[in-house]
Design a protein around this motif. Structure first.
Motif, PDB file in Angstrom:
ATOM      1  N   ARG A 405       8.948   2.083 -22.348  1.00 36.86           N
ATOM      2  CA  ARG A 405       8.541   3.470 -22.627  1.00 36.86           C
ATOM      3  C   ARG A 405       7.475   3.499 -23.732  1.00 36.86           C
ATOM      4  NH1 ARG A 405      10.950   7.703 -19.286  1.00 36.86           N
ATOM      5  NH2 ARG A 405      12.592   6.597 -18.154  1.00 36.86           N
ATOM      6  N   GLU A 406       7.609   2.620 -24.704  1.00 30.83           N
ATOM      7  CA  GLU A 406       6.571   2.517 -25.732  1.00 30.83           C
ATOM      8  C   GLU A 406       5.238   2.108 -25.116  1.00 30.83           C
ATOM      9  OE1 GLU A 406       7.746  -0.188 -28.748  1.00 30.83           O
ATOM     10  OE2 GLU A 406       9.116   1.208 -29.741  1.00 30.83           O
ATOM     11  N   LEU A 407       5.309   1.205 -24.152  1.00 36.62           N
ATOM     12  CA  LEU A 407       4.097   0.726 -23.496  1.00 36.62           C
ATOM     13  C   LEU A 407       3.415   1.850 -22.717  1.00 36.62           C
ATOM     14  CD1 LEU A 407       3.611  -2.618 -21.653  1.00 36.62           C
ATOM     15  CD2 LEU A 407       2.984  -0.501 -20.500  1.00 36.62           C
ATOM     16  N   LEU A 408       4.180   2.644 -21.976  1.00 41.22           N
ATOM     17  CA  LEU A 408       3.597   3.723 -21.177  1.00 41.22           C
ATOM     18  C   LEU A 408       2.836   4.710 -22.059  1.00 41.22           C
ATOM     19  CD1 LEU A 408       6.441   4.599 -18.632  1.00 41.22           C
ATOM     20  CD2 LEU A 408       4.331   3.344 -18.169  1.00 41.22           C
ATOM     21  N   ALA A 409       3.505   5.208 -23.090  1.00 45.30           N
ATOM     22  CA  ALA A 409       2.866   6.191 -23.970  1.00 45.30           C
ATOM     23  C   ALA A 409       1.764   5.546 -24.804  1.00 45.30           C
ATOM     24  CB  ALA A 409       3.909   6.837 -24.872  1.00 45.30           C
ATOM     25  N   GLY A 410       1.980   4.311 -25.223  1.00 46.59           N
ATOM     26  CA  GLY A 410       0.992   3.631 -26.058  1.00 46.59           C
ATOM     27  C   GLY A 410      -0.297   3.325 -25.323  1.00 46.59           C
ATOM     28  N   TRP A 411      -0.177   2.941 -24.060  1.00 43.33           N
ATOM     29  CA  TRP A 411      -1.371   2.681 -23.250  1.00 43.33           C
ATOM     30  C   TRP A 411      -2.204   3.956 -23.089  1.00 43.33           C
ATOM     31  CZ3 TRP A 411      -4.637  -0.768 -21.702  1.00 43.33           C
ATOM     32  CH2 TRP A 411      -5.418  -0.564 -20.568  1.00 43.33           C
ATOM     33  N   ALA A 412      -1.527   5.072 -22.824  1.00 45.03           N
ATOM     34  CA  ALA A 412      -2.232   6.348 -22.687  1.00 45.03           C
ATOM     35  C   ALA A 412      -2.903   6.749 -24.003  1.00 45.03           C
ATOM     36  CB  ALA A 412      -1.271   7.440 -22.227  1.00 45.03           C
ATOM     37  N   ALA A 413      -2.267   6.424 -25.132  1.00 46.76           N
ATOM     38  CA  ALA A 413      -2.832   6.774 -26.437  1.00 46.76           C
ATOM     39  C   ALA A 413      -3.963   5.830 -26.828  1.00 46.76           C
ATOM     40  CB  ALA A 413      -1.744   6.744 -27.505  1.00 46.76           C
ATOM     41  N   ARG A 414      -3.800   4.539 -26.541  1.00 52.24           N
ATOM     42  CA  ARG A 414      -4.790   3.537 -26.957  1.00 52.24           C
ATOM     43  C   ARG A 414      -6.174   3.841 -26.372  1.00 52.24           C
ATOM     44  NH1 ARG A 414      -4.649  -2.096 -28.302  1.00 52.24           N
ATOM     45  NH2 ARG A 414      -2.728  -1.520 -29.438  1.00 52.24           N
ATOM     46  N   HIS A 415      -6.229   4.279 -25.111  1.00 54.10           N
ATOM     47  CA  HIS A 415      -7.513   4.484 -24.437  1.00 54.10           C
ATOM     48  C   HIS A 415      -7.727   5.946 -24.049  1.00 54.10           C
ATOM     49  CE1 HIS A 415      -8.449   0.198 -24.209  1.00 54.10           C
ATOM     50  NE2 HIS A 415      -7.175   0.002 -23.931  1.00 54.10           N
ATOM     51  N   ARG A 416      -7.115   6.862 -24.794  1.00 53.51           N
ATOM     52  CA  ARG A 416      -7.239   8.286 -24.522  1.00 53.51           C
ATOM     53  C   ARG A 416      -8.711   8.701 -24.446  1.00 53.51           C
ATOM     54  NH1 ARG A 416      -3.772  12.881 -25.571  1.00 53.51           N
ATOM     55  NH2 ARG A 416      -4.912  14.725 -26.266  1.00 53.51           N
ATOM     56  N   HIS A 417      -9.080   9.339 -23.353  1.00 54.44           N
ATOM     57  CA  HIS A 417     -10.439   9.826 -23.098  1.00 54.44           C
ATOM     58  C   HIS A 417     -11.467   8.703 -23.014  1.00 54.44           C
ATOM     59  CE1 HIS A 417      -8.787  13.734 -23.434  1.00 54.44           C
ATOM     60  NE2 HIS A 417      -8.687  13.748 -24.740  1.00 54.44           N
ATOM     61  N   GLY A 418     -11.005   7.492 -22.719  1.00 57.25           N
ATOM     62  CA  GLY A 418     -11.919   6.365 -22.617  1.00 57.25           C
ATOM     63  C   GLY A 418     -11.816   5.659 -21.284  1.00 57.25           C
ATOM     64  N   ASN A 419     -12.289   4.424 -21.263  1.00 58.09           N
ATOM     65  CA  ASN A 419     -12.225   3.575 -20.075  1.00 58.09           C
ATOM     66  C   ASN A 419     -11.488   2.299 -20.429  1.00 58.09           C
ATOM     67  OD1 ASN A 419     -15.012   5.140 -19.791  1.00 58.09           O
ATOM     68  ND2 ASN A 419     -14.296   4.648 -17.744  1.00 58.09           N
ATOM     69  N   ALA A 420     -10.839   1.712 -19.432  1.00 57.70           N
ATOM     70  CA  ALA A 420     -10.102   0.471 -19.673  1.00 57.70           C
ATOM     71  C   ALA A 420     -10.098  -0.376 -18.410  1.00 57.70           C
ATOM     72  CB  ALA A 420      -8.671   0.780 -20.107  1.00 57.70           C
TER      73      ALA A 420
END
Length: 455
Positions: A405-420
């Motif tokens: 669950r940390e990974l799901l939310a963290g991934w969305a936060a790490r690259h918010r409004h960006g590209n990955a």
């Protein structure tokens, strides 16, 4: 003034001094693994201001696009992607620019070179009947005419059918879209509607998307709609629009959007945009649902609870965190399918393991690795979706529910409004897990062979 035809060049190529020209042409493509000519080099778009007037009866579009961009090199010329339509005039920073066409490439040569780092504004006036594009897999996108109007869908290349731009997901921008249609007809787009007025038999509405958006996620829907305005528990505005023919059947599911978004925020983190909602068309108006930003589009036959969850999940995974190239498509679809599995767990008492084992057993999901589709026509095939979700479930099995669950939310936060990219994700997952996940990548993400057992 020199008129170029089919101008191409490397984005960082060496300059050639011809007649005082300092810059070089921007590349006529970004060499995407599946769409090498899609997008353009030499600049980064920051904002699109689109002014569109559409007549549903004739199918004619009269439009102006003002594109604000920053030069990434000294530019003597640059390209925009545009399919069909007639370019009536072109200007850069208010001065007329020479324009030429070669296929879907619109090449502009400004009167003066653009310096690296400079912000410049390109204005294109264009018109005609936007075309429907048939993809390699047979699906239809671009400008789809309906009985009472049209709907624009852009994945992966269809947005070039209705506005010129840098149509690669790596170049995201903010948008203002002004739509003028005959009185009695409505026009819906992305973001927040900031104004609407009717005069002289025409209605004009203005839509603002404050957060960056990849061009394939832009949409326009023109027709007669039953609309409803509401809000999520956190106060986020919700606007839904349904063709009157399907409004009654779609209403119960559309009413669940605030509830479903509140549930997804608990799992994926804060919703990344300023508005939400949906557009529902008649069955047959489109062949699929699409996660168009803030306002996904559904033909009635695709509107189920699971698909609604899927397209809403894309607002985090695909729309806010956008793939670096089309080869990274599994990062969109694997996460959205896994959102369906989480929905089944939380709302239907069906463990994700059940869906994992069902997906594992299906031969079609093992046709190719999700991170390596063989060709463009395979980008939306089952392995990208179902096996992409299996990758996430295997990570969950390795790291446990709390860390997952940390990974799901963290991934969305790490690259918010960006590209990955896929490489970004694998590195991030190992960072969160605190361990080497090579077995997951080798077998589930890149492997050609199905394991003998699912776990």
């Amino acid at each position: 003034m020199l008129l170029l035809a089919g101008c191409t060049g490397a984005a960082d190529g060496g300059g050639v001094d011809i007649g005082g020209v300092r810059g070089t042409p921007g590349a006529a493509g970004l060499r995407d693994p599946y769409f090498p000519k899609l997008g353009n080099g030499g600049y980064d778009v920051t904002h699109y201001a689109l002014d569109l007037a559409y007549d549903p009866r004739s199918g004619r579009l009269d439009a102006t696009a003002m594109i604000t961009a920053r030069a990434g090199q000294d530019l003597s010329a640059f390209n925009l992607d545009l399919a069909g339509l007639t370019v009536d005039s072109a200007a850069v920073d208010g001065a007329p620019a020479a324009a030429s066409r070669a296929g879907n490439e619109l090449t502009l040569r400004p009167r003066e070179d653009i310096d690296k780092g400079a912000v410049f504004r390109t204005t294109i006036a264009y018109s005609g009947t936007p075309e429907t594009i048939t993809d390699a897999d047979g699906s239809k996108e671009g400008w789809l005419r309906t009985e009472d109007g049209a709907v624009a869908l852009g994945q992966p290349v269809g947005s070039m059918a209705w506005f010129p731009g840098n149509h690669h997901p790596s170049d995201k921008a903010t948008y203002d879209i002004t739509l003028t249609v005959p009185q009695g007809t409505q026009a819906i787009s992305n973001g927040v509607r900031t104004s609407e007025r009717t005069a002289n038999g025409r209605t004009t509405s203005v839509w603002h998307s404050a957060e960056p958006m990849a061009s394939y996620l832009a949409t326009v829907a023109v027709g007669r709609y039953t609309t409803k305005v509401s809000a999520t528990p956190s106060g986020l505005p919700v606007l839904t629009a349904a063709d009157p023919v399907v409004a009654a059947k779609s209403a119960p599911l559309l009413a669940r959007i605030p509830e479903l978004l509140a549930w997804q925020e608990k799992t994926f983190g804060p919703y990344p945009f300023s508005a939400t909602g949906a557009i529902v068309e008649r069955t047959g108006d489109a062949g699929y649902a699409l996660e168009t930003q803030t306002r996904p589009v559904f033909p009635l036959d695709s509107l189920t609870a699971e698909i609604l969850v899927h397209e809403l999940a894309h607002q985090w995974f695909g729309n806010s965190v956008t793939p670096a190239t089309w080869q990274d498509m599994w990062l969109n679809e694997g996460f959205a399918v896994y959102a369906e599995w989480l929905y089944a767990e939380d709302f239907e008492n069906t463990p994700a393991q059940v869906n994992f084992e069902t997906a594992f057993a299906a031969d079609i999901n093992w046709a190719f690795p999700p991170a390596r589709p063989p060709a463009a026509e395979d980008l939306f095939d089952p392995p990208v979706y179902q096996r992409g979700a299996m990758v996430l479930h295997r990570i969950r099995q390795r790291v446990g529910d709390h860390t997952f669950r940390e990974l799901l939310a963290g991934w969305a936060a790490r690259h918010r409004h960006g590209n990955a990219s896929t490489a970004d994700f694998t590195a991030y997952a190992e960072e969160v897990a605190g361990e080497d996940l090579g077995e997951v990548w080798d077998v589930w993400l890149y492997g050609d062979e199905r394991p003998r057992r699912p776990n």
